[in-house]
Design a protein around this motif. Structure first.
Motif, PDB file in Angstrom:
ATOM      1  N   GLU A 169       0.827  -1.223  -0.120  1.00 23.75           N
ATOM      2  CA  GLU A 169      -0.044   0.060   0.125  1.00 23.75           C
ATOM      3  C   GLU A 169       1.048   1.298  -0.135  1.00 23.75           C
ATOM      4  N   VAL A 170       1.830   1.060   0.823  1.00 24.02           N
ATOM      5  CA  VAL A 170       3.093   2.391   1.032  1.00 24.02           C
ATOM      6  C   VAL A 170       3.490   2.609  -0.606  1.00 24.02           C
ATOM      7  N   ALA A 171       4.006   1.439  -0.987  1.00 23.48           N
ATOM      8  CA  ALA A 171       4.760   1.692  -2.162  1.00 23.48           C
ATOM      9  C   ALA A 171       3.906   2.147  -3.436  1.00 23.48           C
ATOM     10  N   ASP A 172       2.682   1.850  -3.406  1.00 22.63           N
ATOM     11  CA  ASP A 172       1.506   2.227  -4.228  1.00 22.63           C
ATOM     12  C   ASP A 172       1.208   3.590  -4.111  1.00 22.63           C
ATOM     13  N   SER A 173       1.262   4.166  -2.817  1.00 31.24           N
ATOM     14  CA  SER A 173       0.772   5.578  -2.580  1.00 31.24           C
ATOM     15  C   SER A 173       1.836   6.520  -3.070  1.00 31.24           C
ATOM     16  N   VAL A 174       3.348   6.171  -3.373  1.00 33.12           N
ATOM     17  CA  VAL A 174       4.169   6.900  -3.879  1.00 33.12           C
ATOM     18  C   VAL A 174       4.631   6.564  -5.070  1.00 33.12           C
ATOM     19  N   GLY A 175       4.250   5.567  -5.729  1.00 26.69           N
ATOM     20  CA  GLY A 175       4.666   5.168  -7.188  1.00 26.69           C
ATOM     21  C   GLY A 175       5.777   4.148  -6.972  1.00 26.69           C
ATOM     22  N   ALA A 176       6.256   3.933  -5.878  1.00 25.12           N
ATOM     23  CA  ALA A 176       7.342   2.894  -5.711  1.00 25.12           C
ATOM     24  C   ALA A 176       7.433   1.390  -5.913  1.00 25.12           C
ATOM     25  N   LEU A 177       8.429   1.003  -6.579  1.00 21.42           N
ATOM     26  CA  LEU A 177       8.656  -0.573  -6.698  1.00 21.42           C
ATOM     27  C   LEU A 177       8.658  -1.248  -5.071  1.00 21.42           C
ATOM     28  N   PHE A 178       8.273  -2.348  -4.930  1.00 29.62           N
ATOM     29  CA  PHE A 178       8.436  -3.009  -3.860  1.00 29.62           C
ATOM     30  C   PHE A 178       9.258  -4.168  -3.964  1.00 29.62           C
ATOM     31  N   MET A 179      10.380  -4.375  -2.998  1.00 33.26           N
ATOM     32  CA  MET A 179      11.122  -5.657  -3.048  1.00 33.26           C
ATOM     33  C   MET A 179      11.057  -6.186  -1.493  1.00 33.26           C
ATOM     34  N   VAL A 180      11.042  -7.449  -1.698  1.00 25.92           N
ATOM     35  CA  VAL A 180      11.190  -8.268  -0.193  1.00 25.92           C
ATOM     36  C   VAL A 180      12.265  -9.044  -0.249  1.00 25.92           C
ATOM     37  N   ASP A 181      13.118  -8.860   0.737  1.00 25.75           N
ATOM     38  CA  ASP A 181      14.594  -9.626   1.010  1.00 25.75           C
ATOM     39  C   ASP A 181      13.993 -10.814   1.993  1.00 25.75           C
ATOM     40  N   MET A 182      13.626 -11.988   1.177  1.00 27.21           N
ATOM     41  CA  MET A 182      13.487 -13.027   2.113  1.00 27.21           C
ATOM     42  C   MET A 182      14.596 -14.193   2.546  1.00 27.21           C
ATOM     43  N   ALA A 183      15.819 -13.539   2.335  1.00 30.56           N
ATOM     44  CA  ALA A 183      17.014 -14.231   2.478  1.00 30.56           C
ATOM     45  C   ALA A 183      16.829 -15.217   3.899  1.00 30.56           C
ATOM     46  N   HIS A 184      16.162 -14.572   4.982  1.00 26.69           N
ATOM     47  CA  HIS A 184      16.268 -15.316   6.215  1.00 26.69           C
ATOM     48  C   HIS A 184      15.146 -16.469   6.057  1.00 26.69           C
ATOM     49  N   PHE A 185      13.889 -16.001   5.880  1.00 28.12           N
ATOM     50  CA  PHE A 185      12.709 -16.703   6.014  1.00 28.12           C
ATOM     51  C   PHE A 185      12.392 -17.484   4.616  1.00 28.12           C
ATOM     52  N   SER A 186      13.173 -17.691   3.805  1.00 33.07           N
ATOM     53  CA  SER A 186      12.498 -18.181   2.320  1.00 33.07           C
ATOM     54  C   SER A 186      12.074 -19.530   2.693  1.00 33.07           C
TER      55      SER A 186
ATOM     56  N   SER B 106       3.708 -15.478   2.697  1.00 30.71           N
ATOM     57  CA  SER B 106       4.552 -15.256   1.438  1.00 30.71           C
ATOM     58  C   SER B 106       4.550 -13.780   0.873  1.00 30.71           C
ATOM     59  N   PRO B 107       5.734 -13.409   0.471  1.00 27.92           N
ATOM     60  CA  PRO B 107       5.613 -11.738   0.167  1.00 27.92           C
ATOM     61  C   PRO B 107       5.310 -11.724  -1.575  1.00 27.92           C
ATOM     62  N   VAL B 108       5.326 -13.010  -2.120  1.00 26.01           N
ATOM     63  CA  VAL B 108       5.353 -13.261  -3.759  1.00 26.01           C
ATOM     64  C   VAL B 108       4.035 -12.452  -4.232  1.00 26.01           C
ATOM     65  N   PRO B 109       2.977 -12.427  -3.628  1.00 27.65           N
ATOM     66  CA  PRO B 109       1.780 -11.822  -4.202  1.00 27.65           C
ATOM     67  C   PRO B 109       1.764 -10.311  -4.095  1.00 27.65           C
ATOM     68  N   TYR B 110       2.683  -9.805  -3.330  1.00 29.26           N
ATOM     69  CA  TYR B 110       2.598  -8.441  -2.950  1.00 29.26           C
ATOM     70  C   TYR B 110       3.839  -7.657  -3.516  1.00 29.26           C
ATOM     71  N   ALA B 111       4.857  -8.422  -3.592  1.00 29.90           N
ATOM     72  CA  ALA B 111       6.290  -7.522  -4.008  1.00 29.90           C
ATOM     73  C   ALA B 111       6.302  -7.723  -5.449  1.00 29.90           C
ATOM     74  N   ASP B 112       6.864  -6.660  -6.063  1.00 30.17           N
ATOM     75  CA  ASP B 112       7.428  -6.835  -7.558  1.00 30.17           C
ATOM     76  C   ASP B 112       8.474  -7.820  -7.703  1.00 30.17           C
ATOM     77  N   VAL B 113       9.382  -7.774  -6.700  1.00 29.49           N
ATOM     78  CA  VAL B 113      10.534  -8.621  -6.772  1.00 29.49           C
ATOM     79  C   VAL B 113      10.947  -9.174  -5.474  1.00 29.49           C
ATOM     80  N   VAL B 114      11.334 -10.424  -5.246  1.00 31.61           N
ATOM     81  CA  VAL B 114      11.737 -11.207  -4.139  1.00 31.61           C
ATOM     82  C   VAL B 114      13.050 -11.591  -4.092  1.00 31.61           C
ATOM     83  N   THR B 115      13.959 -11.575  -3.324  1.00 25.82           N
ATOM     84  CA  THR B 115      15.043 -12.065  -3.387  1.00 25.82           C
ATOM     85  C   THR B 115      15.404 -12.948  -2.129  1.00 25.82           C
ATOM     86  N   GLY B 116      16.187 -14.062  -2.271  1.00 26.20           N
ATOM     87  CA  GLY B 116      16.147 -15.041  -1.250  1.00 26.20           C
ATOM     88  C   GLY B 116      17.649 -15.663  -1.455  1.00 26.20           C
ATOM     89  N   THR B 117      18.049 -16.502  -0.356  1.00 26.85           N
ATOM     90  CA  THR B 117      19.165 -17.272  -0.219  1.00 26.85           C
ATOM     91  C   THR B 117      18.764 -18.845   0.160  1.00 26.85           C
TER      92      THR B 117
END
Ligand SMILES: Cc1ncc(COP(=O)(O)O)c(C=O)c1O
Length: 420
Positions: A181-198, A208-219
């Motif tokens: 919601e916050v990202a949309d309110s300012v036209g920003a892209l949203f990334m989640v780093d789920m390295a720890h909890f993937s 899961s962040p996948v439905p909400y984020a433009d990009v998700v990274t993990g380890t």
């Protein structure tokens, strides 16, 4: 395997250290035997650039199949439109996302390192911090839960191009819809780093962040238990930009041996036995947090929703580094960690970070977490003689051996011949 004496000695030393102590380091795990073997396999020989069906080298028909398996399994496991499985590490995955989606000098909003963020999210001494203009949010002082109003406020003020959620020491569930919601309110892209909890997301026990984020990274090597390396998931429309940013943007040849480890691990993570493992990591973290709390140890935010917790050792009259040392002396390995609003330096710290991934991989359950929790309380409060605690840790290590039937270490443990 034939090793030189010096290297064999160091390897044996490290193996014996790991087998005779318990790792409570939240960012580590004991990788599955197969992932480990694949990463050191004959595939190491290949140095190939490009993507399946679009290589810059011949003889890639089987390599393409391996990478495609990894990609398709990652997509299926996490429900993502696209996956890139080439990043050599979590940091590389993050750098590739920035390289793909924003420009040097652009603004990022990310979690403050001292509140649980990560170096690669724009911390000033990292490459990300020198290329991008990073502004940070943190947790609330009263609840130690993420301050979503502050995220919104900073986003409104800075109008960032990218907002990042996720970090290395935040014990609670992140409200991904709120970030979106916050990202949309300012036209920003949203990334989640789920390295720890993937691994917990894969196991279905963390949102899961996948439905909400433009990009998700993990380890792969923390809760995923899959060996080394990173990966990126993204919406279909970012596919080309992400792939181009990883190769040729950031990396050249792929580590196909590691990619094979990823393919295997994504596959395993779809099994019921893996889901049971992930649930046990979480149940163990809750049990350990409960015992620590009952023993008078203050936990940041009062507990945990994932595999890790942060214990505040300041009320016990010690520092994080002192707690880390005392615990290591008895065979309990965890790392010092700064706490939110902690005035001590990163070398000293006011707390420790404790994770349950490794002990769960050794087969431990809630009962053992109760024992470990009491041992930690005993060490931190100097209430129990160190020798007694050491004996108890040894007993647990023997009862729950490191990779007892999962990997044959005999080959290198016995290889002291002086030939390489
Ligand atoms: C949140 C987060 N992102 C990225 C990384 C970096 O991963 P790597 O060490 O593989 O570069 C870590 C490592 O601990 C992490 O905690």
């Amino acid at each position: 395997m034939i090793l030189d004496k010096e290297l064999a000695r160091a390897l044996r030393g490290e193996y014996e250290r790991a087998a005779s102590t318990l790792s409570l380091i939240a960012s580590e795990n004991h990788a599955s035997e197969t992932a480990m073997e694949l990463q050191g396999s004959f595939l190491t020989d290949r140095a190939i650039e490009g993507y399946p069906g679009n290589r810059y080298f011949p003889a890639c028909e089987w390599i393409d199949e391996i990478e495609t398996l990894a990609i398709e399994r990652a997509k299926a496991l996490f429900g993502a439109e696209h996956a890139n499985v080439q990043p050599h590490s979590g940091t590389n995955a993050n750098l590739a996302v920035y390289h793909a989606l924003i420009k040097p000098g652009d603004k990022i909003v990310a979690m403050d390192l001292g509140h649980g963020g990560h170096l690669s999210h724009g911390w000033k001494v990292s490459l990300s911090g020198s290329i991008y203009d990073c502004h940070t949010y943190g947790v609330r002082r009263d609840t130690e839960i993420l301050d979503y109003d502050q995220v919104a406020e900073i986003a409104q003020r800075e109008r960032p191009k990218l907002i990042i959620a996720g970090g290395s020491a935040y014990p609670r569930v992140v409200d991904f819809p709120r970030f979106r919601e916050v990202a949309d309110s300012v036209g920003a892209l949203f990334m989640v780093d789920m390295a720890h909890f993937s691994g917990l997301v894969a196991g279905g026990c963390y949102p899961s962040p996948v439905p909400y984020a433009d990009v998700v990274t993990g380890t792969m090597y923390k809760t995923m238990r899959g060996g080394r390396g990173g990966f990126i998931l993204c919406r279909g429309k970012y596919r080309d930009a992400i792939d181009k940013a990883v190769f040729p943007g950031l990396q050249s040849a792929i580590m196909i041996a590691a990619v094979a480890g990823k393919a295997y691990s994504f596959g395993i993570a779809m099994s019921e036995s893996y889901r049971a493992y992930a649930r046990q990591v979480l149940a163990n973290a809750r049990a350990l947090a409960d015992t620590l709390g009952k023993g008078g140890v203050r936990l940041v935010s009062g507990g945990t929703d994932c595999h890790l917790m942060l214990a505040d050792v300041r009320p016990l009259g010690i520092t994080g580094v002192e707690a880390e040392r005392r615990l290591y002396d008895v065979g309990l390995v965890c790392n010092r960690n700064r706490l939110p609003f902690d005035s001590s330096s990163a070398r000293v710290c006011g707390g420790i970070r404790i994770g349950t991934n490794c002990v769960t991989s050794r087969g431990m359950r809630e009962n053992e977490m109760g024992t470990i929790g009491k041992l930690i309380v005993g060490v931190l409060g100097s209430e129990q003689p160190a020798n007694e605690i050491k004996r108890e840790v040894r007993r647990l290590c023997e009862l729950f051996p490191l990779r007892d039937d999962r990997v044959d270490l005999g080959a290198f443990l016995n290889s002291t011949e002086g030939r390489v």
